[in-house]
Design a protein around this motif. Structure first.
Motif, short mmCIF file in Angstrom:
data_model
loop_
_atom_site.label_atom_id
_atom_site.label_comp_id
_atom_site.label_asym_id
_atom_site.label_seq_id
_atom_site.Cartn_x
_atom_site.Cartn_y
_atom_site.Cartn_z
N ASN A 1 -14.79 53.85 -60.92
CA ASN A 1 -16.20 53.52 -60.67
C ASN A 1 -16.51 52.16 -61.27
N ALA B 1 -24.37 59.17 -55.48
CA ALA B 1 -24.22 58.22 -56.58
C ALA B 1 -24.06 56.78 -56.13
N ARG B 2 -23.77 56.54 -54.83
CA ARG B 2 -23.60 55.16 -54.38
C ARG B 2 -24.93 54.42 -54.40
N PRO C 1 -22.03 54.40 -61.84
CA PRO C 1 -22.21 55.74 -61.25
C PRO C 1 -21.17 56.05 -60.18
N ARG C 2 -20.73 55.01 -59.45
CA ARG C 2 -19.74 55.21 -58.39
C ARG C 2 -19.07 53.86 -58.12
N LYS C 3 -18.05 53.86 -57.29
CA LYS C 3 -17.36 52.62 -56.95
C LYS C 3 -18.32 51.62 -56.32
N ARG D 1 -25.87 60.00 -61.55
CA ARG D 1 -24.56 60.40 -62.07
C ARG D 1 -24.37 61.91 -62.03
N ASP D 2 -25.38 62.63 -61.55
CA ASP D 2 -25.32 64.09 -61.52
C ASP D 2 -24.72 64.62 -60.22
N ASN D 3 -24.57 63.76 -59.22
CA ASN D 3 -24.09 64.20 -57.91
C ASN D 3 -23.32 63.04 -57.29
N LYS D 4 -21.98 63.17 -57.19
CA LYS D 4 -21.18 62.05 -56.70
C LYS D 4 -21.47 61.70 -55.26
N TYR D 5 -22.02 62.67 -54.50
CA TYR D 5 -22.36 62.40 -53.11
C TYR D 5 -23.64 61.57 -52.97
N ASN E 1 -15.42 60.29 -45.72
CA ASN E 1 -15.40 59.15 -46.63
C ASN E 1 -15.23 57.83 -45.90
#
Length: 593
Positions: free
Chosen positions: A142, A270-271, A184-186, A264-268, A488
Motif C-alpha cells: 500500500n 480503501a482506494r 490505506p491502499r495501493k 482502512r476498515d474495508n479494503k474494497y 480487480n
C-alpha cells in the motif's frame, strides 16, 4: 535513459543484501511468516496459486538491452515450475504442464513478472537484478507504485513536453517516502506529455497531463480518483493548471489527504477513488488546504528547481545515431518501394507497428509479443535475448515496455526498417497486428493468480487461434480487446472496446462481456467504462460471442468506420441481440444432446 548514480546503485545493492538476510532468517525460523510477508511484498514478492510471483519494476517503461539480458537469464535459470511445491494447488495437477515457465511477462503497468521462481532462490535473483540497477521496490504494498507514462514519451510528434524527467523526479521523491509507506491502499500515478493520452491517465489514482497555459507556461492538469476494479471511475480534474515546479508539493498534499481520510476498515472501499467520490468538493478543498500549508508553513520543500529539472533532463537527450544525409522523404520513398516489391506483410508492418517520430529520420517500432501458443505479453528467455540484440543494433540500446504488453524500440533509423523487419520476423516478433484485435491485453488470470475467479489465458488463446487471418484482422481494423480474470481488472477490461471479465458461478468459470470502453486515446475518444451486454457466458461460448459481435459490426458499419465508433453510433442493442443469440443456440444444442 536515466543512469543510476553511485548512491542509486549502492541503495539497490544494499536492499538486495537486506532481503537476502531477511530470507535466510525466514528459512531458519527466526523470522515468522507473518513478519516476513510485508518484507517480501516490499520487494515485489507475492505468493500466488502455485508458486511465488516476482514483480520487477521498470520505471516509466524504459529498459536497457543489458537489463533485458538479465531478465532472460532469470527466466532461463530460475523460472522453473518443477522446482516449486504445488501439492496444494487449487486446480488439478494435470493442468500444470500446460502453464508456461522459463519466461517473463510484460504487464499493463510496464513492469515485468515471473510466476515460477521458488523463494529459496529469490535472493540470488535480487542480486542479479541489482547488478543491472533493477529491483522490485514498491511494486507491491500500500504505497506509491511504479509511475507510468506514454511509451512514446520524448519522441511523440504530438508531445507538449517530455514527461520522463518528471516521472524520474517523482520516482526518486516517492521511493521509500516515510510518510507514504503504509497508505490505506495501493496508489498509482500516470503522466502524459502529449495531446493524445496514451498513458490512460484518467484511469489512475492520480493522472497528470503536461500542458501550456495561454502565456506559454508549462504546467500540469491534475486528475484524482480514477480506477477500475469493483467501481470503475474516471478521475476528476481538481486542478486545471499547476506550475510544473510545484507538482511534488501538490502530490504530497493529495497523498496526505488520502492518508488521513482514506478508509482502512474495508479494503474494497480503501482506494482514493472511493474517497473522492464520497467527499466531492470537500476532498479538493482538503487537498488545497494541505497544499497551502506545505507552501506557506513548510516552505514548499519539494519545489523542483530549474537546475534539478535540467540535471535530470540531461539523461533523456536523444542518442547520437549518425543518421545519413538523405532526406526523410527520400528514405520513406525507398522503404515504400521496397515494401511494394517485397511482401504485403512488410507494408502492413509499416502501417501497424511503425510510428512517426519527432526526428523525421527515425521511427518508433513495436515488437509484437502477441502470438499463437503464448499468453499475451509473455517473452521466453531466447526471445528476451534476441530482443536485446535488436535493441542494441537498431535502437541505441534502449526499449520501452508498453501498456499493451509489447516492447517498443524508440530510436530506429528509417533506412534500417527493412532489416529490422526481417530480423524481427525471423524471431516471431514482427506480426503486423499492433492495435488490432489479436493485440489483446490479458492478465494471467486463474491459471496463476489466486485472486482470480476465472482463467484469462485460455480465452486469449482461443481468440488468437480464431483470428489468425491478417486480411480479416486488417478488415476489422483497430479494436481494443481486454481480458481480466476477476473484478480487480488487471487486464483493464473496463477500458476495452470489448471487455471480457471472468466471474465465478457456483464454482464454474463464466465471462461477462462489455462494450464501448475507452482508455482516452484519439481512436477511442474520452475515457469511459464499458457497459455489460447482459448475463455472463460460459467459457465455451466466449469465442462465438466475440465473433457475433464482430459480425454485427461488419453489418452495421459505414465505410471506414471503426468498431468503437459503430458501437457509439448504433448503441449496444444490436450487439446484445447477436450475443444472446449465441446463448440461445447453445441452450438448444445442449437440450438436443
Amino acid at each position: 535513459m536515466y543512469q543510476y548514480s553511485d548512491f542509486d546503485r549502492q541503495f539497490v545493492q544494499q536492499r538486495a543484501a537486506q532481503f537476502r538476510d531477511q530470507l535466510e532468517r525466514r528459512f531458519n525460523g527466526t523470522l515468522l511468516e507473518d513478519e516476513f510477508k510485508p518484507l517480501r511484498l516490499q520487494n515485489g514478492w507475492y505468493v500466488q496459486r502455485f508458486a511465488p510471483m516476482l514483480r520487477v519494476a521498470v520505471p516509466y517503461g524504459e529498459i536497457a538491452s543489458n537489463q533485458l539480458r538479465v531478465l532472460a537469464r532469470i527466466a532461463r535459470e530460475f523460472d522453473h515450475k518443477e522446482e516449486n511445491d504445488i501439492s496444494n494447488a487449487v486446480v488439478a495437477l494435470a493442468d500444470v504442464p500446460s502453464l508456461p515457465d522459463r519466461c517473463a511477462h510484460f504487464t499493463t503497468r510496464s513492469n515485468v513478472q515471473y510466476n515460477w521462481i521458488p523463494l529459496s532462490r529469490a535472493a540470488d535473483v535480487m542480486d542479479l537484478l541489482a547488478s543491472v540497477n533493477m529491483h522490485g521496490i514498491q511494486t507491491s504494498g500500500n504505497c506509491i507504485r511504479n509511475i507510468t507514462t506514454d511509451a512514446l514519451a520524448g519522441i511523440a510528434v504530438d508531445e507538449v513536453a517530455d514527461p520522463r524527467p518528471f516521472a524520474e523526479i517523482m520516482r526518486q521523491w516517492s521511493t521509500l517516502h516515510p510518510e507514504f509507506a503504509f497508505l490505506p491502499r495501493k496508489f498509482k500515478i500516470a503522466i502524459t506529455g502529449a495531446l493524445e493520452d496514451r498513458s490512460a491517465s484518467a484511469w489512475h489514482d492520480v493522472g497528470l497531463r503536461l500542458l501550456r497555459n495561454v502565456d506559454g507556461d508549462l504546467g500540469f492538469q491534475v486528475r484524482v480518483g480514477g480506477g477500475m476494479g469493483r467501481t470503475p471511475i474516471i478521475g476528476s480534474v481538481i486542478r486545471e493548471f499547476l506550475p510544473w515546479n510545484q507538482i511534488l508539493n501538490y502530490l504530497e498534499a493529495i497523498v496526505r489527504a488520502y492518508n488521513r481520510f482514506g478508509r482502512r476498515d474495508n479494503k474494497y472501499k480503501a482506494r482514493i477513488k472511493i474517497l473522492v467520490k464520497a467527499e466531492g468538493q470537500s476532498f479538493t478543498d482538503q487537498v488545497e488546504a494541505e497544499y497551502k500549508d506545505i507552501v506557506e508553513k513548510d516552505g514548499a520543500p519539494h519545489t523542483i528547481t530549474q537546475a534539478e529539472l535540467d540535471r535530470v533532463s540531461a539523461y533523456f537527450v536523444a542518442p547520437d545515431l549518425n543518421c545519413d544525409r538523405k532526406t526523410a522523404d527520400a528514405k520513406i520513398a525507398h522503404i515504400l518501394k521496397a515494401a511494394a516489391e517485397d511482401d504485403i506483410e512488410f507494408s502492413r508492418w509499416l502501417t501497424q507497428n511503425v510510428k512517426p517520430h519527432q526526428n523525421p529520420d527515425l521511427r518508433a517500432v513495436t515488437l509484437s509479443f502477441k502470438r499463437l501458443g503464448a499468453a499475451p505479453g509473455d517473452a521466453n528467455a531466447e526471445q528476451l535475448e534476441r530482443a536485446a540484440d535488436l535493441v542494441d543494433r537498431f535502437s541505441a540500446g534502449e526499449a520501452r515496455v508498453t501498456h499493451e504488453q509489447n516492447l517498443l524500440l524508440p530510436w530506429v533509423r528509417c533506412d534500417q526498417l527493412p532489416e529490422l523487419w526481417r530480423e524481427a520476423r525471423r524471431l516471431g516478433l514482427a506480426k503486423p497486428n499492433i492495435g488490432l484485435l489479436s493485440d489483446m491485453i490479458a492478465c494471467p488470470g486463474g491459471d496463476f493468480c489466486d485472486l482470480a475467479n476465472a482463467r484469462s489465458l485460455p480465452i486469449a488463446q482461443a481468440l488468437t487461434e480464431r483470428y489468425q487471418d491478417l486480411d480479416e484482422l486488417h478488415d476489422l481494423g483497430e479494436i481494443d480487446l481486454h481480458i481480466s480474470g476477476c473484478i480487480n481488472s488487471c487486464g483493464h477490461h473496463h477500458s476495452g472496446h470489448i471487455g471480457v471479465l471472468g466471474v465465478d458461478k457456483d464454482g464454474q468459470e463464466w465471462y461477462q462481456i462489455s462494450l464501448g470502453g475507452s482508455d482516452g486515446t484519439r481512436l477511442s475518444g474520452e475515457p469511459v467504462p464499458g457497459k455489460a451486454i447482459g448475463p455472463s457466458f460460459a467459457a465455451a461460448e466466449v469465442t462465438d460471442v466475440i465473433e457475433a459481435l464482430l459480425d454485427t459490426y461488419r453489418a452495421q458499419r459505414t465505410e471506414k468506420e471503426t468498431f468503437i465508433n459503430t458501437v457509439k453510433r448504433v448503441g449496444a442493442e444490436p450487439f446484445k441481440t447477436a450475443a444472446n443469440a449465441v446463448r440461445v443456440a447453445t441452450a438448444r444444442t445442449t437440450a438436443a444432446a
